[in-house]
Scaffold this motif. Sequence first.
Motif, PDB file in Angstrom:
ATOM      1  N   GLN A 120       0.830  -1.213   0.000  1.00 14.54           N
ATOM      2  CA  GLN A 120       0.000   0.000   0.000  1.00 14.54           C
ATOM      3  C   GLN A 120       0.869   1.269   0.000  1.00 14.54           C
ATOM      4  O   GLN A 120       0.336   2.365   0.083  1.00 14.54           O
ATOM      5  CB  GLN A 120      -0.907  -0.002   1.227  1.00 14.54           C
ATOM      6  CG  GLN A 120      -1.907  -1.169   1.232  1.00 14.54           C
ATOM      7  CD  GLN A 120      -3.307  -0.724   0.871  1.00 14.54           C
ATOM      8  OE1 GLN A 120      -3.881   0.131   1.526  1.00 14.54           O
ATOM      9  NE2 GLN A 120      -3.835  -1.288  -0.188  1.00 14.54           N
ATOM     10  N   THR A 209      -7.661   8.678   6.109  1.00 10.30           N
ATOM     11  CA  THR A 209      -6.959   9.748   5.373  1.00 10.30           C
ATOM     12  C   THR A 209      -5.632  10.132   6.045  1.00 10.30           C
ATOM     13  O   THR A 209      -4.614  10.266   5.373  1.00 10.30           O
ATOM     14  CB  THR A 209      -7.861  11.010   5.298  1.00 10.30           C
ATOM     15  OG1 THR A 209      -9.206  10.581   5.285  1.00 10.30           O
ATOM     16  CG2 THR A 209      -7.560  11.845   4.092  1.00 10.30           C
ATOM     17  N   SER A 212      -3.863   4.958   8.378  1.00 11.79           N
ATOM     18  CA  SER A 212      -4.515   3.661   8.145  1.00 11.79           C
ATOM     19  C   SER A 212      -4.373   2.816   9.404  1.00 11.79           C
ATOM     20  O   SER A 212      -3.315   2.843  10.052  1.00 11.79           O
ATOM     21  CB  SER A 212      -3.812   2.921   7.006  1.00 11.79           C
ATOM     22  OG  SER A 212      -4.103   3.523   5.774  1.00 11.79           O
ATOM     23  N   GLU A 272     -12.521  -0.378   5.354  1.00 12.59           N
ATOM     24  CA  GLU A 272     -12.399   1.077   5.153  1.00 12.59           C
ATOM     25  C   GLU A 272     -11.284   1.749   5.966  1.00 12.59           C
ATOM     26  O   GLU A 272     -11.026   2.920   5.770  1.00 12.59           O
ATOM     27  CB  GLU A 272     -13.720   1.741   5.569  1.00 12.59           C
ATOM     28  CG  GLU A 272     -14.917   1.264   4.782  1.00 12.59           C
ATOM     29  CD  GLU A 272     -16.235   1.512   5.523  1.00 12.59           C
ATOM     30  OE1 GLU A 272     -17.278   1.192   4.947  1.00 12.59           O
ATOM     31  OE2 GLU A 272     -16.202   2.003   6.679  1.00 12.59           O
ATOM     32  N   THR A 274      -8.132   1.357   6.034  1.00 11.76           N
ATOM     33  CA  THR A 274      -6.805   1.493   5.428  1.00 11.76           C
ATOM     34  C   THR A 274      -6.948   2.095   4.029  1.00 11.76           C
ATOM     35  O   THR A 274      -7.973   1.898   3.372  1.00 11.76           O
ATOM     36  CB  THR A 274      -6.117   0.116   5.291  1.00 11.76           C
ATOM     37  OG1 THR A 274      -7.041  -0.817   4.723  1.00 11.76           O
ATOM     38  CG2 THR A 274      -5.636  -0.412   6.618  1.00 11.76           C
ATOM     39  N   GLN A 275      -5.889   2.789   3.590  1.00 11.75           N
ATOM     40  CA  GLN A 275      -5.892   3.250   2.196  1.00 11.75           C
ATOM     41  C   GLN A 275      -4.471   3.222   1.650  1.00 11.75           C
ATOM     42  O   GLN A 275      -3.499   3.366   2.390  1.00 11.75           O
ATOM     43  CB  GLN A 275      -6.486   4.648   2.073  1.00 11.75           C
ATOM     44  CG  GLN A 275      -5.627   5.737   2.664  1.00 11.75           C
ATOM     45  CD  GLN A 275      -6.124   7.131   2.301  1.00 11.75           C
ATOM     46  OE1 GLN A 275      -7.266   7.325   1.873  1.00 11.75           O
ATOM     47  NE2 GLN A 275      -5.257   8.126   2.470  1.00 11.75           N
TER      48      GLN A 275
END
Length: 278
Positions: A120, A209, A212, A272, A274-275
């Motif tokens: 990621q 945001t 994560s 949701e 983690t990004q």
Amino acid sequence: KLRGTAKPLIGVLVPSLRNPFFADLMQSMEEHANNQVELIFQAAKDADFKANIENLVERGVNGLVIARTVERAEETFTFLKQHGVAVTVLDQANDTGMADVLTTDDYHGGQLVGEFLVNQGHQSVALIIPDIVTNNMQRRIDGFKNQWLAETRQLFEIKTVLSKHGGLAVSAKVAQLVSSGVTAAFTLNDELGIGLSRGLRNIGVKIPTDLSIIGYDNTDYSEFVNPALTTVTQPVWQLGQRALDMVTDRLKHPSMPYQAEELAVIRLVERESTQALT
Ligand code: RIB
């Protein structure tokens, strides 16, 4: 020495009845017991461990599943053997060779998290560790580090109590790390992750945001919290069933060699919290 009813009585010792991981485990055992086995569940803190064991023996258990660290292992197993109680230790490896042991592949579970965060694009991570690092947690940490530290990446370790409150309690410390460039936190179980997420949101840090968060266990609650938690699925259903089978097999075959079995972790579930960094 099965009691008159012919239904074996099995005691199950867990560290906490509040942690949904153990609720899932108990539910699995209850369903698997299918009225063929009677179960007593008890939560044992470190200080009360011996008293809990003695209490269950007095209540006439034929077998025990110990889903926590065994205090003074040799002494405990000797005592249980003297009382003819079959034992399966769950989640915590032990090298005494005096009990059946059922674990999960925590090392691989940790590796899955490390690999995921690397893919990621994270470079700097906070690892939230319980103040008492049990054997299985250590394997989880080692697996994580094996992936994460394969190249030079930053890792900050924070210790806290293994509970939602423990996660909440370290949120200010984690927020400071966020201001200095940490972009993800791996909490060694879901409860810590849920507590941390709540604490950070209370002080204005946005998940995912700003940070994560990834947990471990994939307990029932993890998909219902907001944001839903990314986590690693443990084979908890299978764990409960297998533990019960192992202890009842031992009752039937008291002299067979002790077994050590390890179950695979299922998979990492991305939700949701983690990004990926762009
Ligand atoms: O959440 C509780 C933790 O303790 C789980 O990860 C499980 O492995 C148990 O040892």
